[in-house]
Design a protein around this motif. Structure first.
Motif, PDB file in Angstrom:
ATOM      1  N   VAL A 179      25.649  16.638  14.768  1.00  0.00           N
ATOM      2  CA  VAL A 179      24.195  17.190  16.277  1.00  0.00           C
ATOM      3  C   VAL A 179      25.434  18.814  16.490  1.00  0.00           C
ATOM      4  O   VAL A 179      24.353  19.646  17.110  1.00  0.00           O
ATOM      5  N   ASP A 180      26.320  19.221  15.993  1.00  0.00           N
ATOM      6  CA  ASP A 180      27.061  20.734  16.060  1.00  0.00           C
ATOM      7  C   ASP A 180      25.788  21.275  14.941  1.00  0.00           C
ATOM      8  O   ASP A 180      26.973  22.871  15.321  1.00  0.00           O
ATOM      9  N   ASP A 181      25.558  20.396  14.158  1.00  0.00           N
ATOM     10  CA  ASP A 181      25.090  21.819  12.636  1.00  0.00           C
ATOM     11  C   ASP A 181      23.542  21.759  12.750  1.00  0.00           C
ATOM     12  O   ASP A 181      23.027  21.681  12.109  1.00  0.00           O
ATOM     13  N   GLY A 182      23.337  20.673  13.761  1.00  0.00           N
ATOM     14  CA  GLY A 182      22.314  20.739  14.038  1.00  0.00           C
ATOM     15  C   GLY A 182      21.275  19.613  14.695  1.00  0.00           C
ATOM     16  O   GLY A 182      20.490  19.163  15.339  1.00  0.00           O
ATOM     17  N   GLY A 183      21.906  18.298  13.942  1.00  0.00           N
ATOM     18  CA  GLY A 183      21.381  17.393  14.478  1.00  0.00           C
ATOM     19  C   GLY A 183      20.109  16.691  13.838  1.00  0.00           C
ATOM     20  O   GLY A 183      19.706  16.783  12.687  1.00  0.00           O
ATOM     21  N   SER A 184      19.305  16.077  14.444  1.00  0.00           N
ATOM     22  CA  SER A 184      18.314  15.345  14.151  1.00  0.00           C
ATOM     23  C   SER A 184      16.914  16.312  14.102  1.00  0.00           C
ATOM     24  O   SER A 184      16.028  15.996  13.625  1.00  0.00           O
ATOM     25  N   SER A 185      16.759  18.187  15.005  1.00  0.00           N
ATOM     26  CA  SER A 185      16.511  19.008  14.596  1.00  0.00           C
ATOM     27  C   SER A 185      15.999  18.997  13.534  1.00  0.00           C
ATOM     28  O   SER A 185      15.276  20.354  13.064  1.00  0.00           O
ATOM     29  N   ALA A 186      17.449  19.005  12.614  1.00  0.00           N
ATOM     30  CA  ALA A 186      17.404  19.409  11.050  1.00  0.00           C
ATOM     31  C   ALA A 186      16.268  19.309   9.805  1.00  0.00           C
ATOM     32  O   ALA A 186      16.059  19.364   9.132  1.00  0.00           O
ATOM     33  N   VAL A 187      15.324  17.811  10.655  1.00  0.00           N
ATOM     34  CA  VAL A 187      14.590  17.457   9.669  1.00  0.00           C
ATOM     35  C   VAL A 187      12.993  17.158  10.303  1.00  0.00           C
ATOM     36  O   VAL A 187      13.194  17.032  12.106  1.00  0.00           O
ATOM     37  N   ASP A 188      12.026  17.379  10.052  1.00  0.00           N
ATOM     38  CA  ASP A 188      10.697  17.216  10.502  1.00  0.00           C
ATOM     39  C   ASP A 188      10.016  16.358  10.511  1.00  0.00           C
ATOM     40  O   ASP A 188      10.163  15.140  10.182  1.00  0.00           O
ATOM     41  N   PRO A 189      10.145  16.162  11.917  1.00  0.00           N
ATOM     42  CA  PRO A 189       9.224  14.429  12.356  1.00  0.00           C
ATOM     43  C   PRO A 189       8.218  13.859  11.290  1.00  0.00           C
ATOM     44  O   PRO A 189       8.497  12.756  11.028  1.00  0.00           O
ATOM     45  N   SER A 190       7.365  14.567  10.708  1.00  0.00           N
ATOM     46  CA  SER A 190       6.372  14.273   9.862  1.00  0.00           C
ATOM     47  C   SER A 190       7.153  13.847   8.600  1.00  0.00           C
ATOM     48  O   SER A 190       6.636  12.812   8.154  1.00  0.00           O
ATOM     49  N   THR A 191       8.001  14.423   7.867  1.00  0.00           N
ATOM     50  CA  THR A 191       9.297  14.704   7.018  1.00  0.00           C
ATOM     51  C   THR A 191       9.731  12.861   7.360  1.00  0.00           C
ATOM     52  O   THR A 191       9.423  11.822   6.388  1.00  0.00           O
ATOM     53  N   ALA A 211      17.844   9.214  16.926  1.00  0.00           N
ATOM     54  CA  ALA A 211      16.970  10.364  17.783  1.00  0.00           C
ATOM     55  C   ALA A 211      16.491  10.839  16.680  1.00  0.00           C
ATOM     56  O   ALA A 211      15.312  11.542  16.716  1.00  0.00           O
ATOM     57  N   ALA A 212      15.681  11.265  14.999  1.00  0.00           N
ATOM     58  CA  ALA A 212      15.237  11.876  14.246  1.00  0.00           C
ATOM     59  C   ALA A 212      14.362  10.311  13.399  1.00  0.00           C
ATOM     60  O   ALA A 212      12.942  10.928  14.449  1.00  0.00           O
ATOM     61  N   ALA A 213      14.987   9.501  14.542  1.00  0.00           N
ATOM     62  CA  ALA A 213      13.393   7.965  13.937  1.00  0.00           C
ATOM     63  C   ALA A 213      12.857   8.150  15.115  1.00  0.00           C
ATOM     64  O   ALA A 213      11.544   8.514  15.478  1.00  0.00           O
ATOM     65  N   GLN A 214      13.074   8.635  16.396  1.00  0.00           N
ATOM     66  CA  GLN A 214      12.259   8.320  17.845  1.00  0.00           C
ATOM     67  C   GLN A 214      11.622   9.242  18.353  1.00  0.00           C
ATOM     68  O   GLN A 214      10.174   9.384  18.272  1.00  0.00           O
ATOM     69  N   ALA A 215      11.633  11.237  17.083  1.00  0.00           N
ATOM     70  CA  ALA A 215      11.119  11.580  17.658  1.00  0.00           C
ATOM     71  C   ALA A 215      10.190  12.095  16.512  1.00  0.00           C
ATOM     72  O   ALA A 215       8.960  12.282  16.655  1.00  0.00           O
ATOM     73  N   ALA A 216      10.060  10.721  15.711  1.00  0.00           N
ATOM     74  CA  ALA A 216       8.505  10.922  14.416  1.00  0.00           C
ATOM     75  C   ALA A 216       8.191   9.309  14.860  1.00  0.00           C
ATOM     76  O   ALA A 216       7.485   8.401  13.820  1.00  0.00           O
ATOM     77  N   ASP A 217       8.329   8.618  16.210  1.00  0.00           N
ATOM     78  CA  ASP A 217       7.667   8.188  16.978  1.00  0.00           C
ATOM     79  C   ASP A 217       8.178   5.868  16.225  1.00  0.00           C
ATOM     80  O   ASP A 217       7.412   5.827  15.888  1.00  0.00           O
ATOM     81  N   LEU A 218       9.509   6.302  15.481  1.00  0.00           N
ATOM     82  CA  LEU A 218       9.721   4.597  14.702  1.00  0.00           C
ATOM     83  C   LEU A 218      10.565   4.512  15.828  1.00  0.00           C
ATOM     84  O   LEU A 218      11.507   5.241  16.523  1.00  0.00           O
ATOM     85  N   ASP A 219      10.416   3.314  16.075  1.00  0.00           N
ATOM     86  CA  ASP A 219      11.605   1.905  16.031  1.00  0.00           C
ATOM     87  C   ASP A 219      12.010   1.715  15.042  1.00  0.00           C
ATOM     88  O   ASP A 219      12.002   0.183  14.415  1.00  0.00           O
ATOM     89  N   PRO A 220      13.165   2.167  14.550  1.00  0.00           N
ATOM     90  CA  PRO A 220      14.073   1.222  13.381  1.00  0.00           C
ATOM     91  C   PRO A 220      14.247   0.109  13.336  1.00  0.00           C
ATOM     92  O   PRO A 220      14.292  -0.455  14.666  1.00  0.00           O
ATOM     93  N   ASP A 221      14.359  -0.735  12.616  1.00  0.00           N
ATOM     94  CA  ASP A 221      14.246  -1.745  12.569  1.00  0.00           C
ATOM     95  C   ASP A 221      16.235  -2.592  12.349  1.00  0.00           C
ATOM     96  O   ASP A 221      16.733  -3.519  13.419  1.00  0.00           O
ATOM     97  N   VAL A 222      17.422  -1.386  11.908  1.00  0.00           N
ATOM     98  CA  VAL A 222      18.350  -1.835  11.774  1.00  0.00           C
ATOM     99  C   VAL A 222      19.265  -0.331  12.621  1.00  0.00           C
ATOM    100  O   VAL A 222      19.170   0.609  12.368  1.00  0.00           O
ATOM    101  N   ALA A 269      17.571  19.068   4.864  1.00  0.00           N
ATOM    102  CA  ALA A 269      17.216  20.719   5.659  1.00  0.00           C
ATOM    103  C   ALA A 269      16.414  21.353   4.565  1.00  0.00           C
ATOM    104  O   ALA A 269      16.277  22.084   4.220  1.00  0.00           O
ATOM    105  N   ASP A 270      16.448  20.128   2.970  1.00  0.00           N
ATOM    106  CA  ASP A 270      15.693  20.540   2.512  1.00  0.00           C
ATOM    107  C   ASP A 270      13.770  20.297   2.654  1.00  0.00           C
ATOM    108  O   ASP A 270      12.810  20.961   2.259  1.00  0.00           O
ATOM    109  N   HIS A 271      13.756  19.882   3.877  1.00  0.00           N
ATOM    110  CA  HIS A 271      12.213  19.221   4.282  1.00  0.00           C
ATOM    111  C   HIS A 271      11.602  20.106   5.726  1.00  0.00           C
ATOM    112  O   HIS A 271      12.991  20.033   6.945  1.00  0.00           O
TER     113      HIS A 271
END
Length: 271
Positions: A179-191, A211-222, A269-271
């Motif tokens: 989180v101190d280096d960007g956390g979930s904001s480092a990835v595009d939810p659409s990716t 948090a990244a999964a939630q931002a992508a509107d995903l409910d993780p299985d695990v 970081a690449d996406h």
């Protein structure tokens, strides 16, 4: 060592109820000595207090227990020797059961695809990560049902023959910084959503990953125990998307390598 008329020193506590009770009482005395409550012993092993009293008198006569006053007992050296001899025999029996009995009866659980009767031959397949049993022996991997089941129910199977053929699943890992280096904001939810659409399961390791999964509107299985869960799912043929914080990657990749499961690393970081 003292013996009673039944040859106690040579008996097996699994075959003789009296010796089994003596064994339990001696263990209880050893745990509580020197202050021994007959009622506590009775409650612990499920007999009456009077029965414990009778056994104690017998054990004192046999030299297995010494009485030092009202409610004060001690297991003698002879009593300890007898306990050890019976415990050794119990351990040998347990080892026999574990290795030569249970070890020879390898039972797996499968999902019945049709009505199965105990003793019936079944064909095995792996579908969506679940072992399935189909009545009949036409498949490349077969077994024998040890329980009966209706279609859709669980069934025990054993006596396996042939090879159960299926491909291992693939694992794609999206790594996220802490989180101190960007956390979930480092990835595009659409990716994240696009990758998830191509996988059977989604797993997250770390709050940032969730948090990244939630931002992508995903409910993780695990979400918990993911190193073992991802490995297990992949070895059962499921494709898994793992979203993980960088400091948790090693635990997951080590598990996957242990089972020769292929995986692809994706840097957020690449996406």
């Amino acid at each position: 060592m003292a013996e009673d008329e039944g040859g106690a020193a040579d008996s097996n506590v699994l075959r003789n109820k009296r010796d089994a009770t003596r064994y339990q009482i001696l263990v209880q005395i050893a745990e509580r000595q020197p202050a021994v409550s007959q009622q506590e012993v009775a409650d612990a092993i499920g007999i009456t207090s009077q029965a414990v009293s009778d056994y104690l008198q017998d054990l004192v006569k046999q030299g297995f227990v010494q009485k030092h006053g009202r409610g004060r007992y001690e297991v003698t050296k002879e009593g300890v020797d007898w306990l050890i001899s019976q415990t050794d025999r119990l351990q040998e029996y347990v080892q026999h059961v574990s290795t030569e009995v249970i070890g020879q009866v390898d039972i797996e659980t499968a999902l019945a695809t049709g009505d199965v009767e105990s003793g019936q031959a079944v064909s095995l397949s792996m579908v969506d990560g679940t072992l399935q049993a189909t009545p009949g022996s036409t498949g490349g991997a077969t077994a024998v049902a040890v329980t009966s089941a209706a279609a859709g129910e669980d069934v025990g199977v054993t006596d396996f023959e042939g090879v159960l053929e299926y491909d291992l699943g693939d694992v794609t890992i999206i790594s996220l910084p802490r989180v101190d280096d960007g956390g979930s904001s480092a990835v595009d939810p659409s990716t994240v959503a696009d990758y998830a659409a191509d996988h059977d399961l989604v797993a997250t390791a770390g709050v940032e990953a969730y948090a990244a999964a939630q931002a992508a509107d995903l409910d993780p299985d695990v979400r918990f125990g993911t190193p073992t869960a991802v490995q297990e799912a992949a070895t059962r043929g499921l494709d898994v998307l793992l979203i993980a914080v960088t400091n948790q990657l090693a635990a997951h990749t080590e598990k996957l390598r242990d089972q020769n499961v292929s995986y692809e690393m994706v840097d957020a970081a690449d996406h």
